[in-house]
Scaffold this motif. Sequence first.
Motif, PDB file in Angstrom:
ATOM      1  N   LYS A   1       0.725  -1.225  -0.043  1.00 39.00           N
ATOM      2  CA  LYS A   1      -0.193  -0.213   0.113  1.00 39.00           C
ATOM      3  C   LYS A   1       0.798   1.050  -0.223  1.00 39.00           C
ATOM      4  N   GLN A   2       2.078   1.219   0.451  1.00 33.86           N
ATOM      5  CA  GLN A   2       3.026   2.321   0.198  1.00 33.86           C
ATOM      6  C   GLN A   2       3.562   2.699  -1.109  1.00 33.86           C
ATOM      7  N   SER A   3       3.843   4.141  -1.474  1.00 35.25           N
ATOM      8  CA  SER A   3       4.473   4.341  -2.682  1.00 35.25           C
ATOM      9  C   SER A   3       6.135   4.060  -2.872  1.00 35.25           C
ATOM     10  N   SER A   4       6.292   4.119  -3.976  1.00 39.26           N
ATOM     11  CA  SER A   4       7.640   3.824  -4.415  1.00 39.26           C
ATOM     12  C   SER A   4       8.415   5.038  -3.723  1.00 39.26           C
ATOM     13  N   SER A   5       8.090   6.317  -3.724  1.00 41.71           N
ATOM     14  CA  SER A   5       8.976   7.139  -2.933  1.00 41.71           C
ATOM     15  C   SER A   5       8.933   7.240  -1.414  1.00 41.71           C
TER      16      SER A   5
ATOM     17  N   VAL B   1       9.950  -2.404  -6.892  1.00 41.13           N
ATOM     18  CA  VAL B   1       8.743  -3.350  -7.575  1.00 41.13           C
ATOM     19  C   VAL B   1       7.624  -2.158  -7.432  1.00 41.13           C
ATOM     20  N   GLN B   2       7.256  -1.424  -6.480  1.00 41.15           N
ATOM     21  CA  GLN B   2       6.494  -0.409  -6.734  1.00 41.15           C
ATOM     22  C   GLN B   2       6.231   0.459  -7.734  1.00 41.15           C
ATOM     23  N   LYS B   3       7.666   1.114  -8.124  1.00 45.26           N
ATOM     24  CA  LYS B   3       8.060   1.841  -9.269  1.00 45.26           C
ATOM     25  C   LYS B   3       7.557   1.220 -10.574  1.00 45.26           C
ATOM     26  N   GLN B   4       8.098  -0.070 -10.626  1.00 46.80           N
ATOM     27  CA  GLN B   4       7.794  -0.766 -11.859  1.00 46.80           C
ATOM     28  C   GLN B   4       6.420  -0.792 -12.096  1.00 46.80           C
TER      29      GLN B   4
END
Length: 137
Positions: free
Chosen positions: A77-81, A131-134
């Motif tokens: 649930k967290q963002s990449s940043s 992973v979140q950025k992808q």
Amino acid sequence: RSDREKGILPDTNLNSKMRTAAILIAFASVATAFVPSSVVRSRARVPAPARENVVVQSTFWDGAAPPSQVLGPFLSKQSSSTLGLASLIFLAAGLYSCHTNNVNLPVVTPGLVLGANLTPISWGLHVASWVQKQNGK
């Protein structure tokens, strides 16, 4: 006064008692290794409760990165940043702890040892951020 009375030489009576205790403990532990298994009581096994409605998801994915679900309920649930910033903070704290511990080498501080364990955690957070950025999050 003799050296024994001054306390320079160890008390042989105490060493003898410790040696005897160590031999008895070793003998008892070796003797239990040869007891037949029928004599040794085993714990009663309690069957595990049946799990109903268990949904098994596949861990296979197509593409360069896995879906966000593999990160678990919190990190997915967290963002990449956010994960990248947490990774940077954990890395900085871990490197600081490693460096400070190495500078003060004869004295090892438990807090710095625990802080040094943040370094590999920062790598995991870095991978989670990737992973979140992808996945566009």
